[in-house]
Each structure stands twice: as structure tokens, then as C-alpha cells.
Design a protein around this motif. Structure first.
Motif, PDB file in Angstrom:
ATOM      1  N   LEU A   1       9.565  -1.600   1.387  1.00 24.61           N
ATOM      2  CA  LEU A   1       8.243  -1.018   1.578  1.00 24.61           C
ATOM      3  C   LEU A   1       8.009  -0.875   3.075  1.00 24.61           C
ATOM      4  CD1 LEU A   1       5.599  -0.312  -0.085  1.00 24.61           C
ATOM      5  CD2 LEU A   1       4.764  -2.541   0.657  1.00 24.61           C
ATOM      6  N   THR A   2       7.347   0.191   3.488  1.00 28.14           N
ATOM      7  CA  THR A   2       7.027   0.398   4.905  1.00 28.14           C
ATOM      8  C   THR A   2       5.523   0.546   5.072  1.00 28.14           C
ATOM      9  OG1 THR A   2       7.097   2.826   4.872  1.00 28.14           O
ATOM     10  CG2 THR A   2       9.210   1.664   5.199  1.00 28.14           C
ATOM     11  N   SER A   3       5.071   0.407   6.287  1.00 30.59           N
ATOM     12  CA  SER A   3       3.631   0.570   6.545  1.00 30.59           C
ATOM     13  C   SER A   3       3.180   1.994   6.227  1.00 30.59           C
ATOM     14  CB  SER A   3       3.296   0.189   7.980  1.00 30.59           C
ATOM     15  OG  SER A   3       4.054   0.957   8.887  1.00 30.59           O
ATOM     16  N   ALA A   4       4.073   2.957   6.338  1.00 29.25           N
ATOM     17  CA  ALA A   4       3.713   4.335   5.998  1.00 29.25           C
ATOM     18  C   ALA A   4       3.439   4.498   4.505  1.00 29.25           C
ATOM     19  CB  ALA A   4       4.828   5.287   6.440  1.00 29.25           C
ATOM     20  N   ASP A   5       3.951   3.576   3.685  1.00 31.78           N
ATOM     21  CA  ASP A   5       3.733   3.623   2.233  1.00 31.78           C
ATOM     22  C   ASP A   5       2.351   3.119   1.827  1.00 31.78           C
ATOM     23  OD1 ASP A   5       6.371   4.483   1.507  1.00 31.78           O
ATOM     24  OD2 ASP A   5       7.083   2.417   1.756  1.00 31.78           O
ATOM     25  N   LEU A   6       1.707   2.353   2.679  1.00 28.06           N
ATOM     26  CA  LEU A   6       0.488   1.652   2.262  1.00 28.06           C
ATOM     27  C   LEU A   6      -0.616   2.564   1.727  1.00 28.06           C
ATOM     28  CD1 LEU A   6       0.354  -1.275   4.821  1.00 28.06           C
ATOM     29  CD2 LEU A   6       1.220  -1.260   2.469  1.00 28.06           C
ATOM     30  N   PRO A   7      -0.876   3.737   2.325  1.00 29.99           N
ATOM     31  CA  PRO A   7      -1.915   4.585   1.729  1.00 29.99           C
ATOM     32  C   PRO A   7      -1.626   4.974   0.277  1.00 29.99           C
ATOM     33  CG  PRO A   7      -1.442   5.299   3.958  1.00 29.99           C
ATOM     34  CD  PRO A   7      -0.397   4.271   3.600  1.00 29.99           C
ATOM     35  N   ALA A   8      -0.336   5.104  -0.079  1.00 30.10           N
ATOM     36  CA  ALA A   8       0.039   5.467  -1.443  1.00 30.10           C
ATOM     37  C   ALA A   8       0.009   4.266  -2.391  1.00 30.10           C
ATOM     38  CB  ALA A   8       1.426   6.101  -1.451  1.00 30.10           C
ATOM     39  N   CYS A   9      -0.282   3.076  -1.852  1.00 29.71           N
ATOM     40  CA  CYS A   9      -0.317   1.853  -2.658  1.00 29.71           C
ATOM     41  C   CYS A   9      -1.738   1.388  -2.942  1.00 29.71           C
ATOM     42  CB  CYS A   9       0.463   0.741  -1.957  1.00 29.71           C
ATOM     43  SG  CYS A   9       2.216   1.076  -1.787  1.00 29.71           S
ATOM     44  N   ALA A  10      -2.709   2.254  -2.782  1.00 28.66           N
ATOM     45  CA  ALA A  10      -4.103   1.875  -3.018  1.00 28.66           C
ATOM     46  C   ALA A  10      -4.307   1.369  -4.439  1.00 28.66           C
ATOM     47  CB  ALA A  10      -5.029   3.046  -2.725  1.00 28.66           C
TER      48      ALA A  10
ATOM     49  N   SER B   1      -2.623  -0.756  -5.894  1.00 36.88           N
ATOM     50  CA  SER B   1      -2.204  -2.155  -6.016  1.00 36.88           C
ATOM     51  C   SER B   1      -3.297  -3.158  -5.667  1.00 36.88           C
ATOM     52  CB  SER B   1      -0.975  -2.422  -5.147  1.00 36.88           C
ATOM     53  OG  SER B   1      -1.307  -2.400  -3.775  1.00 36.88           O
ATOM     54  N   GLY B   2      -4.383  -2.695  -5.067  1.00 38.07           N
ATOM     55  CA  GLY B   2      -5.447  -3.629  -4.726  1.00 38.07           C
ATOM     56  C   GLY B   2      -6.411  -3.048  -3.701  1.00 38.07           C
ATOM     57  N   SER B   3      -7.307  -3.894  -3.272  1.00 38.58           N
ATOM     58  CA  SER B   3      -8.362  -3.498  -2.339  1.00 38.58           C
ATOM     59  C   SER B   3      -7.811  -3.289  -0.931  1.00 38.58           C
ATOM     60  CB  SER B   3      -9.430  -4.596  -2.300  1.00 38.58           C
ATOM     61  OG  SER B   3      -8.871  -5.762  -1.697  1.00 38.58           O
TER      62      SER B   3
ATOM     63  N   ALA C   1      -4.327  -4.888   3.600  1.00 39.07           N
ATOM     64  CA  ALA C   1      -4.217  -5.480   4.934  1.00 39.07           C
ATOM     65  C   ALA C   1      -3.289  -6.692   4.893  1.00 39.07           C
ATOM     66  CB  ALA C   1      -5.596  -5.866   5.466  1.00 39.07           C
ATOM     67  N   GLN C   2      -3.367  -7.463   3.816  1.00 40.01           N
ATOM     68  CA  GLN C   2      -2.460  -8.606   3.646  1.00 40.01           C
ATOM     69  C   GLN C   2      -1.019  -8.127   3.498  1.00 40.01           C
ATOM     70  OE1 GLN C   2      -2.800 -11.898   3.883  1.00 40.01           O
ATOM     71  NE2 GLN C   2      -0.654 -12.204   3.358  1.00 40.01           N
ATOM     72  N   VAL C   3      -0.808  -7.065   2.727  1.00 35.84           N
ATOM     73  CA  VAL C   3       0.542  -6.508   2.575  1.00 35.84           C
ATOM     74  C   VAL C   3       1.058  -6.051   3.938  1.00 35.84           C
ATOM     75  CG1 VAL C   3       1.928  -4.684   1.511  1.00 35.84           C
ATOM     76  CG2 VAL C   3       0.198  -5.884   0.151  1.00 35.84           C
ATOM     77  N   ALA C   4       0.212  -5.419   4.742  1.00 40.60           N
ATOM     78  CA  ALA C   4       0.627  -4.992   6.084  1.00 40.60           C
ATOM     79  C   ALA C   4       1.076  -6.187   6.920  1.00 40.60           C
ATOM     80  CB  ALA C   4      -0.512  -4.245   6.776  1.00 40.60           C
ATOM     81  N   ARG C   5       0.374  -7.311   6.815  1.00 37.46           N
ATOM     82  CA  ARG C   5       0.792  -8.527   7.541  1.00 37.46           C
ATOM     83  C   ARG C   5       2.134  -9.040   7.014  1.00 37.46           C
ATOM     84  NH1 ARG C   5      -4.767  -9.172   7.282  1.00 37.46           N
ATOM     85  NH2 ARG C   5      -4.707 -10.513   5.437  1.00 37.46           N
TER      86      ARG C   5
END
Length: 169
Positions: A20-29, A31-33, A38-42
């Protein structure tokens, strides 16, 4: 594509498991709040340091449809699976199995031969999956984390988890 007896179409879509990359995070909405993401990013920062692996099961378009981590700092000699999730519309399609097997492969690649996880006692479907994959319960412990309420405030979520493990040798 094939048609089932009721006329519904069945489509088989290949998936790829990758980091998983930080660029993926918007597409992972899904999965949670925002607090969860933000926790996943950390955790992705910890992945860069080699403390964890954070995996994504992706469609051919590169969109994550299942994500989860393996933490190597929790239990000596084991990888601890955590934050496992599958896009709700695609649950019960085998993606959780793909994710867990890939996580187990990552654990083995580090020379470790045990996987552990905690499953909420209020989630019998997840526990049934883990049992089908060979995980065995060995204890219980409470767990808690902050969750974001609809108004943006945080509240503490408390639960009881069954601890499970699997020998990967």
C-alpha cells in the motif's frame, strides 16, 4: 464471463497484491474514517522503516479493494496481522483470503513461522475465515481505539478480542 442458472453474470477479475502507498489512501476511504486513514498513513511510515508491511489487494486498475498490515514489533518470532479490511461490496469473494495468504508469505520471507491476530468477538464471520485458514484461538484480551463520530469528534471504542495464531512452518 459465464451465466449462472438464474441468468446472473459471473465475472472473474484478476487481482494483484502489492505494498500500500500513501497515494492509495484516497481510494481507501471505504476502510474507515479520516482518523483511521491518518493512522494508516502513520503505519506507512513504519513500513518504510521496515517495522511493518502494509499490503493492498488491487484491481487491474490499481484500486485497493482489500488492505491490511503485518506488524513485526508486537510478538517475538511472529508477524501480527492487523487492520484487515475488504471493500464491503466485495466481501465474501475471496479477497480476505488472498490478503491473509500474502501477509503470511511476507511473514515467511522474514524467516518467521508464526502469524497472530486478534479478532473481535462480535465478528463471527471474520473468525470463521481465520479458522478456515488454519488459525487457532489461544486466548482473549480487551482492545480499544479511537473512532471518529459523524460530527468529527473522537470516542473510545472498546471490545473483546479472541487471540488466534497459525504455525507457518
Amino acid at each position: 464471463m459465464s451465466l449462472t442458472h438464474a441468468g446472473a453474470a459471473e465475472v472473474v477479475v484478476p487481482v494483484l497484491v502489492r505494498d500500500l502507498t500513501s497515494a492509495d489512501l484516497p481510494a481507501c476511504a471505504w476502510s474507515g474514517s479520516t482518523t483511521h486513514l491518518a493512522q494508516v498513513a502513520r503505519e506507512l511510515e513504519r513500513a518504510a522503516a521496515g517495522e511493518v508491511d502494509y499490503l493492498a489487494v488491487c484491481t487491474p486498475a490499481g484500486l485497493p479493494v482489500a488492505i491490511g498490515g503485518v506488524d513485526y514489533q508486537v510478538a517475538v518470532g511472529a508477524g501480527t496481522l492487523w487492520q484487515l479490511g475488504v471493500l464491503p461490496a466485495l466481501q465474501s469473494c475471496g479477497l480476505g483470503t488472498v490478503l491473509i495468504r500474502a501477509a503470511e508469505d511476507r511473514i515467511r520471507s522474514r524467516g518467521l513461522f508464526r502469524a497472530e491476530l486478534g479478532v473481535e468477538e462480535s465478528n463471527p464471520r471474520a473468525r470463521a475465515l481465520y479458522e478456515r485458514l488454519g488459525y487457532v484461538a489461544y486466548g482473549r484480551e480487551p482492545d480499544a481505539w479511537d473512532v471518529e463520530a459523524p460530527d468529527g469528534s473522537l470516542r473510545r471504542y472498546e471490545t473483546m478480542c479472541t487471540l488466534m495464531r497459525k504455525d507457518l512452518s
